[in-house]
Design a protein around this motif. Structure first.
Motif, PDB file in Angstrom:
ATOM      1  N   PHE A  11       5.022  -2.487  -3.674  1.00 34.15           N
ATOM      2  CA  PHE A  11       6.362  -2.722  -3.141  1.00 34.15           C
ATOM      3  C   PHE A  11       6.670  -4.216  -3.293  1.00 34.15           C
ATOM      4  CE2 PHE A  11       4.671   1.025  -1.161  1.00 34.15           C
ATOM      5  CZ  PHE A  11       5.719   1.926  -1.299  1.00 34.15           C
ATOM      6  N   PRO A  12       7.497  -4.589  -4.307  1.00 34.59           N
ATOM      7  CA  PRO A  12       7.691  -6.004  -4.621  1.00 34.59           C
ATOM      8  C   PRO A  12       8.364  -6.820  -3.522  1.00 34.59           C
ATOM      9  CG  PRO A  12       9.095  -4.615  -6.010  1.00 34.59           C
ATOM     10  CD  PRO A  12       8.197  -3.708  -5.234  1.00 34.59           C
ATOM     11  N   HIS A  13       9.279  -6.232  -2.743  1.00 36.73           N
ATOM     12  CA  HIS A  13       9.973  -7.007  -1.706  1.00 36.73           C
ATOM     13  C   HIS A  13       9.034  -7.475  -0.605  1.00 36.73           C
ATOM     14  CE1 HIS A  13      13.552  -6.193  -3.823  1.00 36.73           C
ATOM     15  NE2 HIS A  13      13.771  -4.972  -3.365  1.00 36.73           N
ATOM     16  N   SER A  14       8.080  -6.633  -0.242  1.00 31.77           N
ATOM     17  CA  SER A  14       7.127  -7.007   0.807  1.00 31.77           C
ATOM     18  C   SER A  14       5.801  -7.518   0.234  1.00 31.77           C
ATOM     19  CB  SER A  14       6.871  -5.810   1.729  1.00 31.77           C
ATOM     20  OG  SER A  14       6.353  -4.724   0.976  1.00 31.77           O
ATOM     21  N   LYS A  15       5.670  -7.505  -1.101  1.00 35.27           N
ATOM     22  CA  LYS A  15       4.440  -7.933  -1.772  1.00 35.27           C
ATOM     23  C   LYS A  15       3.214  -7.189  -1.234  1.00 35.27           C
ATOM     24  CE  LYS A  15       5.692 -12.446  -3.471  1.00 35.27           C
ATOM     25  NZ  LYS A  15       5.275 -13.828  -3.621  1.00 35.27           N
ATOM     26  N   LYS A  16       3.349  -5.856  -1.148  1.00 37.35           N
ATOM     27  CA  LYS A  16       2.255  -5.019  -0.642  1.00 37.35           C
ATOM     28  C   LYS A  16       1.884  -3.948  -1.658  1.00 37.35           C
ATOM     29  CE  LYS A  16       3.208  -5.213   4.305  1.00 37.35           C
ATOM     30  NZ  LYS A  16       3.518  -4.425   5.508  1.00 37.35           N
ATOM     31  N   LEU A  17       0.601  -3.782  -1.846  1.00 35.33           N
ATOM     32  CA  LEU A  17       0.085  -2.638  -2.581  1.00 35.33           C
ATOM     33  C   LEU A  17      -0.392  -1.640  -1.533  1.00 35.33           C
ATOM     34  CD1 LEU A  17      -0.817  -1.335  -5.309  1.00 35.33           C
ATOM     35  CD2 LEU A  17      -3.071  -2.336  -4.851  1.00 35.33           C
ATOM     36  N   ARG A  18       0.210  -0.467  -1.545  1.00 35.53           N
ATOM     37  CA  ARG A  18      -0.201   0.593  -0.613  1.00 35.53           C
ATOM     38  C   ARG A  18      -1.153   1.530  -1.346  1.00 35.53           C
ATOM     39  NH1 ARG A  18       4.344   4.453   0.682  1.00 35.53           N
ATOM     40  NH2 ARG A  18       3.670   5.324  -1.294  1.00 35.53           N
ATOM     41  N   VAL A  19      -2.302   1.752  -0.738  1.00 34.34           N
ATOM     42  CA  VAL A  19      -3.277   2.704  -1.261  1.00 34.34           C
ATOM     43  C   VAL A  19      -3.445   3.782  -0.202  1.00 34.34           C
ATOM     44  CG1 VAL A  19      -5.630   3.065  -2.086  1.00 34.34           C
ATOM     45  CG2 VAL A  19      -4.465   0.889  -2.544  1.00 34.34           C
ATOM     46  N   PHE A  66      -9.192  12.187   4.503  1.00 37.98           N
ATOM     47  CA  PHE A  66      -8.950  10.879   5.100  1.00 37.98           C
ATOM     48  C   PHE A  66      -7.497  10.755   5.576  1.00 37.98           C
ATOM     49  CE2 PHE A  66     -12.460  10.120   2.144  1.00 37.98           C
ATOM     50  CZ  PHE A  66     -13.346   9.464   2.963  1.00 37.98           C
ATOM     51  N   ASN A  67      -6.545  11.048   4.680  1.00 43.43           N
ATOM     52  CA  ASN A  67      -5.119  10.895   4.978  1.00 43.43           C
ATOM     53  C   ASN A  67      -4.851   9.565   5.680  1.00 43.43           C
ATOM     54  OD1 ASN A  67      -4.449  13.411   3.827  1.00 43.43           O
ATOM     55  ND2 ASN A  67      -5.120  14.427   5.693  1.00 43.43           N
ATOM     56  N   GLN A  68      -5.283   8.491   5.045  1.00 46.48           N
ATOM     57  CA  GLN A  68      -5.192   7.165   5.645  1.00 46.48           C
ATOM     58  C   GLN A  68      -4.591   6.186   4.633  1.00 46.48           C
ATOM     59  OE1 GLN A  68      -8.982   6.026   7.278  1.00 46.48           O
ATOM     60  NE2 GLN A  68      -8.161   4.201   8.242  1.00 46.48           N
ATOM     61  N   GLU A  69      -3.678   5.327   5.122  1.00 46.20           N
ATOM     62  CA  GLU A  69      -3.039   4.315   4.284  1.00 46.20           C
ATOM     63  C   GLU A  69      -3.660   2.945   4.504  1.00 46.20           C
ATOM     64  OE1 GLU A  69       1.179   3.765   4.625  1.00 46.20           O
ATOM     65  OE2 GLU A  69       1.594   5.731   3.777  1.00 46.20           O
ATOM     66  N   PHE A  70      -3.732   2.192   3.413  1.00 54.31           N
ATOM     67  CA  PHE A  70      -4.241   0.821   3.453  1.00 54.31           C
ATOM     68  C   PHE A  70      -3.265  -0.068   2.701  1.00 54.31           C
ATOM     69  CE2 PHE A  70      -7.687   3.822   3.436  1.00 54.31           C
ATOM     70  CZ  PHE A  70      -8.430   3.434   4.540  1.00 54.31           C
ATOM     71  N   HIS A  71      -3.175  -1.324   3.110  1.00 55.40           N
ATOM     72  CA  HIS A  71      -2.279  -2.266   2.443  1.00 55.40           C
ATOM     73  C   HIS A  71      -3.034  -3.520   2.037  1.00 55.40           C
ATOM     74  CE1 HIS A  71       0.566   0.239   4.770  1.00 55.40           C
ATOM     75  NE2 HIS A  71       1.264   0.132   3.653  1.00 55.40           N
ATOM     76  N   PHE A  72      -2.755  -3.945   0.818  1.00 57.46           N
ATOM     77  CA  PHE A  72      -3.224  -5.226   0.307  1.00 57.46           C
ATOM     78  C   PHE A  72      -1.978  -6.086   0.153  1.00 57.46           C
ATOM     79  CE2 PHE A  72      -6.363  -2.136  -1.095  1.00 57.46           C
ATOM     80  CZ  PHE A  72      -7.551  -2.755  -0.735  1.00 57.46           C
ATOM     81  N   GLU A  73      -1.943  -7.227   0.832  1.00 57.83           N
ATOM     82  CA  GLU A  73      -0.708  -8.002   0.957  1.00 57.83           C
ATOM     83  C   GLU A  73      -0.802  -9.367   0.296  1.00 57.83           C
ATOM     84  OE1 GLU A  73       0.628  -8.149   5.015  1.00 57.83           O
ATOM     85  OE2 GLU A  73      -0.070  -6.111   5.397  1.00 57.83           O
ATOM     86  N   GLY A  74       0.384  -9.874  -0.094  1.00 56.57           N
ATOM     87  CA  GLY A  74       0.491 -11.249  -0.561  1.00 56.57           C
ATOM     88  C   GLY A  74       0.307 -11.442  -2.049  1.00 56.57           C
ATOM     89  N   PHE A  75       0.455 -10.381  -2.831  1.00 59.29           N
ATOM     90  CA  PHE A  75       0.266 -10.478  -4.278  1.00 59.29           C
ATOM     91  C   PHE A  75       1.558 -10.151  -5.011  1.00 59.29           C
ATOM     92  CE2 PHE A  75      -3.844  -9.191  -2.531  1.00 59.29           C
ATOM     93  CZ  PHE A  75      -4.635 -10.235  -2.989  1.00 59.29           C
ATOM     94  N   SER A  76       1.771 -10.806  -6.124  1.00 56.96           N
ATOM     95  CA  SER A  76       2.879 -10.437  -7.004  1.00 56.96           C
ATOM     96  C   SER A  76       2.417  -9.299  -7.907  1.00 56.96           C
ATOM     97  CB  SER A  76       3.307 -11.635  -7.860  1.00 56.96           C
ATOM     98  OG  SER A  76       2.302 -11.930  -8.812  1.00 56.96           O
ATOM     99  N   LYS A  77       3.359  -8.660  -8.562  1.00 56.37           N
ATOM    100  CA  LYS A  77       3.033  -7.589  -9.497  1.00 56.37           C
ATOM    101  C   LYS A  77       2.148  -8.120 -10.622  1.00 56.37           C
ATOM    102  CE  LYS A  77       5.321  -4.080 -12.346  1.00 56.37           C
ATOM    103  NZ  LYS A  77       5.074  -4.526 -13.712  1.00 56.37           N
ATOM    104  N   ASP A  78       2.471  -9.313 -11.129  1.00 57.55           N
ATOM    105  CA  ASP A  78       1.673  -9.908 -12.207  1.00 57.55           C
ATOM    106  C   ASP A  78       0.234 -10.176 -11.760  1.00 57.55           C
ATOM    107  OD1 ASP A  78       3.820  -9.826 -13.918  1.00 57.55           O
ATOM    108  OD2 ASP A  78       4.394 -11.918 -13.593  1.00 57.55           O
ATOM    109  N   GLU A  79       0.063 -10.651 -10.546  1.00 53.88           N
ATOM    110  CA  GLU A  79      -1.289 -10.896 -10.030  1.00 53.88           C
ATOM    111  C   GLU A  79      -2.075  -9.590  -9.922  1.00 53.88           C
ATOM    112  OE1 GLU A  79      -0.942 -14.761  -7.130  1.00 53.88           O
ATOM    113  OE2 GLU A  79       0.064 -12.919  -6.461  1.00 53.88           O
ATOM    114  N   LEU A  80      -1.417  -8.543  -9.398  1.00 51.16           N
ATOM    115  CA  LEU A  80      -2.099  -7.253  -9.240  1.00 51.16           C
ATOM    116  C   LEU A  80      -2.490  -6.650 -10.584  1.00 51.16           C
ATOM    117  CD1 LEU A  80      -0.096  -5.633  -6.330  1.00 51.16           C
ATOM    118  CD2 LEU A  80      -2.492  -6.322  -6.307  1.00 51.16           C
TER     119      LEU A  80
END
Length: 125
Positions: A11-19, A66-80
């Motif tokens: 999600f680019p606006h919040s800079k979060k990768l949701r897994v 599991f049905n569990q969400e995790f977030h990795f924050e503070g990265f741009s799309k290019d960094e990821l």
């Protein structure tokens, strides 16, 4: 070793990768073929284990949901796109004392459109 079902999306606006860790099936540890397992997962962004998340335990099963969400924050799309998502599964043992590695999945994020949700089944390595 088993299979793992999960999804991910950036999600680019919040800079979060949701897994989203959905479930695993047919898990087994070589010396515990007849025992149920107490499963948990560790999720990392690589290289360098930049951020780490740990799932809740799912007790007494070889097919944990599991049905569990995790977030990795503070990265741009290019960094990821220069990173890899690693998900490792572990068994905590019958009395939750000893941790045993089961297997892992490694996903090179540059191979996917991160702006779209990607769902997949992967065999554990």
């Amino acid at each position: 070793l088993g299979e793992l079902k999960f999804s991910f999306q950036f999600f680019p606006h919040s800079k979060k990768l949701r897994v989203t860790l959905i479930k695993a099936e047919n898990l087994h540890v070589h010396n515990k073929a007849d025992h149920n397992l107490n499963i948990f997962a560790k999720l990392y962004l690589m290289p360098g284990k930049i951020q780490k998340n740990v799932s809740q335990f799912v007790k007494q099963t070889k097919n944990p949901h599991f049905n569990q969400e995790f977030h990795f924050e503070g990265f741009s799309k290019d960094e990821l796109e220069a990173m890899m998502l690693r998900i490792k599964l572990f068994d905590k043992g019958q009395k939750l004392q000893f941790t045993e590695y089961i297997g892992e999945v490694n996903i090179n994020l540059s191979n996917y459109d991160l702006l779209q949700e990607t769902r997949m089944w992967k065999d554990l390595e």
